[in-house]
Design an enzyme around this catalytic site. Structure first.
Site, PDB file in Angstrom:
ATOM      1  N   GLU A 225       1.226 -50.665 -49.359  1.00 58.83           N
ATOM      2  CA  GLU A 225       0.968 -50.291 -50.752  1.00 58.83           C
ATOM      3  C   GLU A 225      -0.454 -49.763 -50.859  1.00 58.83           C
ATOM      4  OE1 GLU A 225       0.775 -52.043 -55.338  1.00 58.83           O
ATOM      5  OE2 GLU A 225       1.494 -53.356 -53.722  1.00 58.83           O
ATOM      6  N   ASN A 280       1.511 -46.772 -57.014  1.00 63.36           N
ATOM      7  CA  ASN A 280       1.754 -47.172 -58.411  1.00 63.36           C
ATOM      8  C   ASN A 280       1.536 -46.028 -59.399  1.00 63.36           C
ATOM      9  OD1 ASN A 280       1.934 -50.332 -58.296  1.00 63.36           O
ATOM     10  ND2 ASN A 280       0.274 -49.746 -56.937  1.00 63.36           N
ATOM     11  N   GLU A 312       5.984 -47.171 -57.487  1.00 62.10           N
ATOM     12  CA  GLU A 312       6.122 -48.446 -58.198  1.00 62.10           C
ATOM     13  C   GLU A 312       5.803 -48.245 -59.676  1.00 62.10           C
ATOM     14  OE1 GLU A 312       4.106 -51.831 -56.631  1.00 62.10           O
ATOM     15  OE2 GLU A 312       4.571 -51.348 -54.545  1.00 62.10           O
ATOM     16  N   ASP A 342       7.994 -53.001 -60.351  1.00 62.94           N
ATOM     17  CA  ASP A 342       6.927 -53.939 -59.989  1.00 62.94           C
ATOM     18  C   ASP A 342       6.791 -55.050 -61.031  1.00 62.94           C
ATOM     19  OD1 ASP A 342       4.807 -54.940 -58.542  1.00 62.94           O
ATOM     20  OD2 ASP A 342       3.340 -53.509 -59.302  1.00 62.94           O
ATOM     21  N   GLU A 399       5.751 -60.625 -53.741  1.00 68.40           N
ATOM     22  CA  GLU A 399       4.306 -60.365 -53.683  1.00 68.40           C
ATOM     23  C   GLU A 399       3.504 -61.670 -53.672  1.00 68.40           C
ATOM     24  OE1 GLU A 399       3.235 -56.414 -55.998  1.00 68.40           O
ATOM     25  OE2 GLU A 399       4.268 -57.795 -57.341  1.00 68.40           O
TER      26      GLU A 399
END
Length: 450
Positions: A225, A280, A312, A342, A399
């Site tokens: 990520e 993101n 995301e 997310d 996560e």
């Protein structure tokens, strides 16, 4: 000296029009300024306190988009009527912006009383609005300031109320804040960070760092990520939970996001082909119809395979403008980009969103993972999410994994993917490459042993 609006009846009518909001019939910003100016003048010899406030309708744009502009105007008229009806004979309400109203309370002398009155207005505005055969609901936020001495003027008072409103909106919907000196200092710091961030984005000084996402059973890395990191030459390290909201609020997020995606894909194209990059998108990007086109243009420029990119988005981002978000998601998925939801379970979305939107992956929020070992409800929620995703054919990543025991428990529950400090902290491009070399050496050793 002749009056600026002329004389006689026509002059009065022109003056009235200049001071009136045509949609609601309330006074406008000029009328509001004029009222405060006169009150300050009246109290010049004996400056008794009074309160003003600015009230902002939360989430009015989606209502306009959902029901149409005419219905939006009708709701604004209903808001104006409710506010006007709640004023006593001494108080004033005005429309000072598209979805902003202001109030003046000459006989409110304390911060507590100002807060109480503003909360009452928010309560009045929270009742449903008629829109044809349907109803709509609104919430509002308010910022207040008090006049204490003859040294203050109208501009200062309104500026203080705006600062308080900014803090109210940052703390969530339906909140009231009364101005304090600490707010002014905080607002100055935000402006300082904003200016430095604009410079940093223009100079391409904000960098992506990469956190590994692994297959929980084996611990093998499957992707990374990209996370924004910024060290300013004067301010030092600014945490992302400080500068990302400022970028979002001050309209810098689009340029920042494009810079980070370009840098991240330039780095990720040198990784082994089977690894994906997760990136993101912010809530405001899901409202901007240029977003998908910008993402695709960056991929074309950097030569990064869209099938290796995972976007995301958060539940909050979906809720801002679902129709716009859906179009962007569909445009991205059409070229092979995967889309991940997310922070699942922490936003305002409903399970219905999972049916309406086609997500490839769901990320279980760290708040559930952190308490998985000692909290039964968290364990049950995670089990339920995993069962649901299996039924929907969606991949899952948990996560915030920091302990081996958390990872073991998640494997036991059937969770395939994980991310967290246990597997690696976010690192810059060079350190990530070194991590990959080591990880692939380890995998090669495992295969030889097998």
């Amino acid at each position: 000296m002749q009056h600026p609006f002329g004389s006689g009846k026509m002059g009065n009518e022109s003056a009235d029009l200049a001071f009136t909001d045509p949609l609601t019939g309330l006074g406008n910003l000029r009328r509001f300024f004029d009222k405060i100016d006169r009150l300050i003048l009246d109290r010049a010899d004996d400056p008794a306190p009074f309160a003003i406030g600015i009230l902002d309708l939360d989430g009015f744009k989606p209502i306009n988009d959902l029901f149409g502009r005419r219905a939006g105007d009708n709701i604004l008229q209903q808001v104006a009527m409710r506010l006007k009806a709640s004023m006593d004979q001494h108080s004033t309400v005005a429309r000072v912006g598209a979805d902003e109203f202001a109030f003046l309370y000459p006989l409110v002398f304390s911060e507590e009383a100002a807060q109480e009155r503003a909360l009452m207005l928010i309560e009045i505005l929270s009742a449903p609005y008629d829109v044809g055969d349907r109803t709509a609901r609104l919430s509002a936020s308010a910022g207040c300031s008090l006049f204490y001495s003859g040294e203050e003027n109208t501009e200062t008072l309104i500026s203080k109320a705006e600062t308080a409103l900014y803090h109210a909106k940052r703390s969530g919907r339906g909140k009231v804040m009364v101005y304090t000196r600490e707010m002014e200092e905080a607002a100055r710091r935000v402006t300082h960070i904003e200016q430095a961030l604009r410079r940093a984005v223009a100079a391409e000084e904000v960098e992506p760092h990469f956190q590994p996402i692994v297959e929980l059973k084996t611990g093998h890395v499957i992707g990374f990520e990209a996370l924004a990191r910024w060290t300013d030459r004067d301010l030092g390290v600014i945490p992302p939970n400080v500068f990302i909201p400022i970028a979002e609020e001050r309209g810098i997020i689009g340029a920042l996001s494009q810079l980070l995606l370009r840098k991240a894909t330039e780095t990720a194209r040198n990784w082994p082909d089977e690894l994906f990059l997760s990136f993101n998108l912010s809530p405001s990007q899901l409202v901007d119809q240029n977003t998908a086109q910008q993402v695709l243009a960056i991929l074309a420029r950097t030569g990064f395979d869209p099938r290796r990119l995972e976007i995301e988005i958060t539940e909050t981002g979906l809720m801002t403008d679902p129709a716009s978000a859906e179009k962007i998601v569909n445009d991205l998925r059409a070229v092979g980009i995967r889309v991940s939801l997310d922070d699942f379970g922490t936003g305002q979305s409903s399970l219905g969103r999972l049916r309406e939107f086609h997500f490839d992956k769901l990320k279980i929020d760290r708040s559930f993972v952190s308490s998985i070992l000692e909290d039964k409800p968290s364990e049950h929620i995670i089990r339920a999410i995993l069962a649901m995703c299996e039924g929907l054919g969606m991949n899952v990543v948990a996560e915030g994994i920091e302990e081996e025991a958390q990872a073991d428990r998640l494997v036991e529950f059937g969770c395939a993917g994980g991310q967290g400090y246990l597997f690696g902290k976010p690192s810059d491009a060079e350190a990530t490459m070194a991590y990959l070399r080591e990880a692939y050496r380890g995998m090669a050793r495992d295969r030889r042993r097998g």
